[in-house]
Design a protein around this motif. Sequence first.
Motif, PDB file in Angstrom:
ATOM      1  N   VAL A 196       0.876  -1.179   0.000  1.00 11.62           N
ATOM      2  CA  VAL A 196       0.000   0.000   0.000  1.00 11.62           C
ATOM      3  C   VAL A 196       0.902   1.214   0.000  1.00 11.62           C
ATOM      4  O   VAL A 196       1.934   1.240   0.664  1.00 11.62           O
ATOM      5  CB  VAL A 196      -0.956   0.035   1.210  1.00 11.62           C
ATOM      6  N   GLY A 197       0.514   2.209  -0.783  1.00 11.35           N
ATOM      7  CA  GLY A 197       1.316   3.431  -0.841  1.00 11.35           C
ATOM      8  C   GLY A 197       0.726   4.378  -1.854  1.00 11.35           C
ATOM      9  O   GLY A 197      -0.423   4.215  -2.279  1.00 11.35           O
ATOM     10  N   SER A 198       1.527   5.359  -2.254  1.00 16.92           N
ATOM     11  CA  SER A 198       0.993   6.365  -3.170  1.00 16.92           C
ATOM     12  C   SER A 198       1.144   5.947  -4.624  1.00 16.92           C
ATOM     13  O   SER A 198       2.071   5.211  -4.989  1.00 16.92           O
ATOM     14  CB  SER A 198       1.701   7.709  -2.944  1.00 16.92           C
ATOM     15  N   ILE A 199       0.200   6.411  -5.421  1.00  9.04           N
ATOM     16  CA  ILE A 199       0.296   6.316  -6.876  1.00  9.04           C
ATOM     17  C   ILE A 199       0.175   7.767  -7.324  1.00  9.04           C
ATOM     18  O   ILE A 199      -0.758   8.463  -6.921  1.00  9.04           O
ATOM     19  CB  ILE A 199      -0.830   5.447  -7.444  1.00  9.04           C
ATOM     20  N   ALA A 200       1.139   8.221  -8.093  1.00  8.46           N
ATOM     21  CA  ALA A 200       1.281   9.676  -8.234  1.00  8.46           C
ATOM     22  C   ALA A 200       1.533  10.125  -9.657  1.00  8.46           C
ATOM     23  O   ALA A 200       1.971   9.353 -10.509  1.00  8.46           O
ATOM     24  CB  ALA A 200       2.459  10.124  -7.374  1.00  8.46           C
ATOM     25  N   PHE A 201       1.273  11.421  -9.853  1.00  2.37           N
ATOM     26  CA  PHE A 201       1.846  12.130 -10.995  1.00  2.37           C
ATOM     27  C   PHE A 201       2.998  12.946 -10.431  1.00  2.37           C
ATOM     28  O   PHE A 201       2.784  13.807  -9.572  1.00  2.37           O
ATOM     29  CB  PHE A 201       0.817  13.064 -11.631  1.00  2.37           C
ATOM     30  N   ASP A 202       4.204  12.645 -10.880  1.00  4.05           N
ATOM     31  CA  ASP A 202       5.398  13.336 -10.385  1.00  4.05           C
ATOM     32  C   ASP A 202       5.886  14.363 -11.410  1.00  4.05           C
ATOM     33  O   ASP A 202       5.969  14.067 -12.606  1.00  4.05           O
ATOM     34  CB  ASP A 202       6.541  12.327 -10.175  1.00  4.05           C
ATOM     35  N   SER A 203       6.240  15.536 -10.910  1.00  5.14           N
ATOM     36  CA  SER A 203       6.934  16.521 -11.755  1.00  5.14           C
ATOM     37  C   SER A 203       8.311  16.717 -11.150  1.00  5.14           C
ATOM     38  O   SER A 203       8.435  17.044  -9.971  1.00  5.14           O
ATOM     39  CB  SER A 203       6.162  17.837 -11.808  1.00  5.14           C
ATOM     40  N   ARG A 225      12.679  19.131  -6.894  1.00  4.72           N
ATOM     41  CA  ARG A 225      13.842  19.600  -7.655  1.00  4.72           C
ATOM     42  C   ARG A 225      15.116  19.049  -7.021  1.00  4.72           C
ATOM     43  O   ARG A 225      15.316  19.171  -5.808  1.00  4.72           O
ATOM     44  CB  ARG A 225      13.890  21.123  -7.658  1.00  4.72           C
ATOM     45  N   TYR A 226      15.950  18.433  -7.847  1.00  6.03           N
ATOM     46  CA  TYR A 226      17.228  17.885  -7.353  1.00  6.03           C
ATOM     47  C   TYR A 226      18.323  18.935  -7.400  1.00  6.03           C
ATOM     48  O   TYR A 226      18.363  19.761  -8.318  1.00  6.03           O
ATOM     49  CB  TYR A 226      17.633  16.654  -8.191  1.00  6.03           C
ATOM     50  N   HIS A 227      19.221  18.876  -6.436  1.00  8.93           N
ATOM     51  CA  HIS A 227      20.387  19.753  -6.422  1.00  8.93           C
ATOM     52  C   HIS A 227      21.421  19.209  -7.407  1.00  8.93           C
ATOM     53  O   HIS A 227      21.273  18.110  -7.926  1.00  8.93           O
ATOM     54  CB  HIS A 227      20.994  19.803  -5.020  1.00  8.93           C
ATOM     55  N   ASP A 238      14.650  19.092  -3.070  1.00  5.47           N
ATOM     56  CA  ASP A 238      13.657  19.885  -2.347  1.00  5.47           C
ATOM     57  C   ASP A 238      12.292  19.497  -2.876  1.00  5.47           C
ATOM     58  O   ASP A 238      12.092  19.439  -4.096  1.00  5.47           O
ATOM     59  CB  ASP A 238      13.874  21.388  -2.602  1.00  5.47           C
ATOM     60  N   THR A 239      11.383  19.228  -1.946  1.00  6.17           N
ATOM     61  CA  THR A 239      10.008  19.000  -2.370  1.00  6.17           C
ATOM     62  C   THR A 239       9.375  20.370  -2.593  1.00  6.17           C
ATOM     63  O   THR A 239       9.389  21.219  -1.698  1.00  6.17           O
ATOM     64  CB  THR A 239       9.247  18.215  -1.286  1.00  6.17           C
ATOM     65  N   LEU A 240       8.868  20.596  -3.788  1.00  7.97           N
ATOM     66  CA  LEU A 240       8.292  21.909  -4.110  1.00  7.97           C
ATOM     67  C   LEU A 240       6.785  21.917  -3.875  1.00  7.97           C
ATOM     68  O   LEU A 240       6.226  22.920  -3.446  1.00  7.97           O
ATOM     69  CB  LEU A 240       8.597  22.282  -5.568  1.00  7.97           C
ATOM     70  N   GLU A 241       6.133  20.806  -4.175  1.00  6.28           N
ATOM     71  CA  GLU A 241       4.670  20.742  -3.986  1.00  6.28           C
ATOM     72  C   GLU A 241       4.248  19.323  -3.615  1.00  6.28           C
ATOM     73  O   GLU A 241       4.792  18.367  -4.156  1.00  6.28           O
ATOM     74  CB  GLU A 241       3.938  21.105  -5.287  1.00  6.28           C
ATOM     75  N   VAL A 242       3.285  19.229  -2.719  1.00  2.00           N
ATOM     76  CA  VAL A 242       2.629  17.938  -2.422  1.00  2.00           C
ATOM     77  C   VAL A 242       1.133  18.197  -2.419  1.00  2.00           C
ATOM     78  O   VAL A 242       0.660  19.040  -1.659  1.00  2.00           O
ATOM     79  CB  VAL A 242       3.011  17.386  -1.029  1.00  2.00           C
ATOM     80  N   HIS A 243       0.408  17.529  -3.280  1.00  2.00           N
ATOM     81  CA  HIS A 243      -1.054  17.633  -3.271  1.00  2.00           C
ATOM     82  C   HIS A 243      -1.601  16.236  -3.006  1.00  2.00           C
ATOM     83  O   HIS A 243      -1.576  15.388  -3.905  1.00  2.00           O
ATOM     84  CB  HIS A 243      -1.579  18.153  -4.614  1.00  2.00           C
ATOM     85  N   LEU A 244      -2.054  16.004  -1.794  1.00  2.00           N
ATOM     86  CA  LEU A 244      -2.520  14.658  -1.452  1.00  2.00           C
ATOM     87  C   LEU A 244      -3.748  14.264  -2.272  1.00  2.00           C
ATOM     88  O   LEU A 244      -3.945  13.106  -2.611  1.00  2.00           O
ATOM     89  CB  LEU A 244      -2.832  14.564   0.041  1.00  2.00           C
ATOM     90  N   ASN A 245      -4.618  15.232  -2.560  1.00  2.00           N
ATOM     91  CA  ASN A 245      -5.838  14.993  -3.352  1.00  2.00           C
ATOM     92  C   ASN A 245      -6.598  13.765  -2.843  1.00  2.00           C
ATOM     93  O   ASN A 245      -6.872  13.684  -1.656  1.00  2.00           O
ATOM     94  CB  ASN A 245      -5.491  14.888  -4.845  1.00  2.00           C
ATOM     95  N   GLY A 260     -12.200  13.048  -8.105  1.00  2.00           N
ATOM     96  CA  GLY A 260     -11.161  14.012  -7.734  1.00  2.00           C
ATOM     97  C   GLY A 260      -9.871  13.715  -8.471  1.00  2.00           C
ATOM     98  O   GLY A 260      -9.862  12.960  -9.456  1.00  2.00           O
ATOM     99  N   LYS A 261      -8.789  14.313  -7.972  1.00  2.00           N
ATOM    100  CA  LYS A 261      -7.507  14.204  -8.673  1.00  2.00           C
ATOM    101  C   LYS A 261      -6.543  13.247  -7.988  1.00  2.00           C
ATOM    102  O   LYS A 261      -6.558  13.111  -6.762  1.00  2.00           O
ATOM    103  CB  LYS A 261      -6.838  15.582  -8.721  1.00  2.00           C
ATOM    104  N   THR A 262      -5.694  12.655  -8.785  1.00  2.00           N
ATOM    105  CA  THR A 262      -4.629  11.768  -8.292  1.00  2.00           C
ATOM    106  C   THR A 262      -3.599  12.590  -7.501  1.00  2.00           C
ATOM    107  O   THR A 262      -3.386  13.775  -7.790  1.00  2.00           O
ATOM    108  CB  THR A 262      -3.958  11.090  -9.512  1.00  2.00           C
ATOM    109  N   PHE A 263      -2.972  11.942  -6.526  1.00  2.00           N
ATOM    110  CA  PHE A 263      -1.877  12.535  -5.748  1.00  2.00           C
ATOM    111  C   PHE A 263      -0.827  13.134  -6.696  1.00  2.00           C
ATOM    112  O   PHE A 263      -0.487  12.533  -7.713  1.00  2.00           O
ATOM    113  CB  PHE A 263      -1.249  11.416  -4.902  1.00  2.00           C
TER     114      PHE A 263
END
Length: 305
Positions: free
Chosen positions: A12-19, A89-91, A98-105, A81-84
């Motif tokens: 069990v865990g997240s299924i996401a759209f990653d940017s 952004r990687y250094h 750095d995590t720029l955005e998290v939308h749990l949705n 609703g919307k997917t997580f």
Amino acid sequence: MPAGNSQSLLVVGSIAFDSIETPSASVDDALGGSATYFSYAASFFTPPRLVGVVGEDFPDEHRQLLVKRGVDASGLVTLPGKTFRWKARYHQDMNTRDTLEVHLNVLEEFDPQLPESFRDSTHVFLANSSPALQAKVLGQIRRPELVLADTMDLWIQGQRQDLLALLPRLDGLLLNDSEARLLTGEDNLVRAAQAVRRLGPKFVILKKGEHGAMLCTRDGVFVMPAYPSEEVVDPTGAGDSFAGGILGYLTADGSPPPGRLRRAMAYGTVIASLTVEGFGLDRLKRAERSEIDKRLETYRAMLAF
Ligand code: AMP
């Protein structure tokens, strides 16, 4: 590919759209998420059972990608609703991000009800998601033999009590070096890992990015370097595919215990090294089990002295 025994692996865990932005390239809305990377990696060993949630915006082709790998997606729920969504952004060194955005949705409202056919799972991975969600899933499995969980700073800081309640129910906890420090207040990693063990899990696997991983058990410490990849394109999902290799191997392999966890970690290391060689799942999608086994032998030779 499938396991030839009666053991079964649930995640069990997240299924996401990653940017994701790296110093040299970026990608928007790639298929990602902790459960996605885990199940793809584990599918090289055993057909995993997936519990998760997506929104109505989740394309069928993503679901089919997992199903074609043998993933049992009958625990994958679609909610209005919307997917997580996650953006990072990687250094320059690719070791920190750095995590720029998290939308749990839809992940926020997800109340998992496991299909009956999932409740006899023997091996369980509680991939990165809220400890409350992880506990709800664990409570529905009848007699798990091996339970591993992952966590992150968001939950250590925001849902600490739920996390502390979950830890004694685990066999193993995976977390990265900075998270172990955050959870325990110990700067030294050996002491931090031991302090995590005192919170409940029988063993702790500390992930240290390009520096590999450290296993801490009652008997002591075992260290494993990362496989030295010449081309690191995107480290996203390395931790989850590391876990997928470990638990996929442990579920499918019936060999006697001495060294099993170490061998499992070696497989996890090799799969993680493939993951980071492409954006998202790109590189893993091109991998074959034979390539994994070949890289394992190269890795083994690198460690012999
Ligand atoms: P890793 O690089 O192995 O740490 O995992 C990265 C994956 O974790 C990405 O695909 C994200 O979608 C997912 N992720 C990031 N933050 C969270 C979160 N708070 N809860 C669940 N999954 C997350």
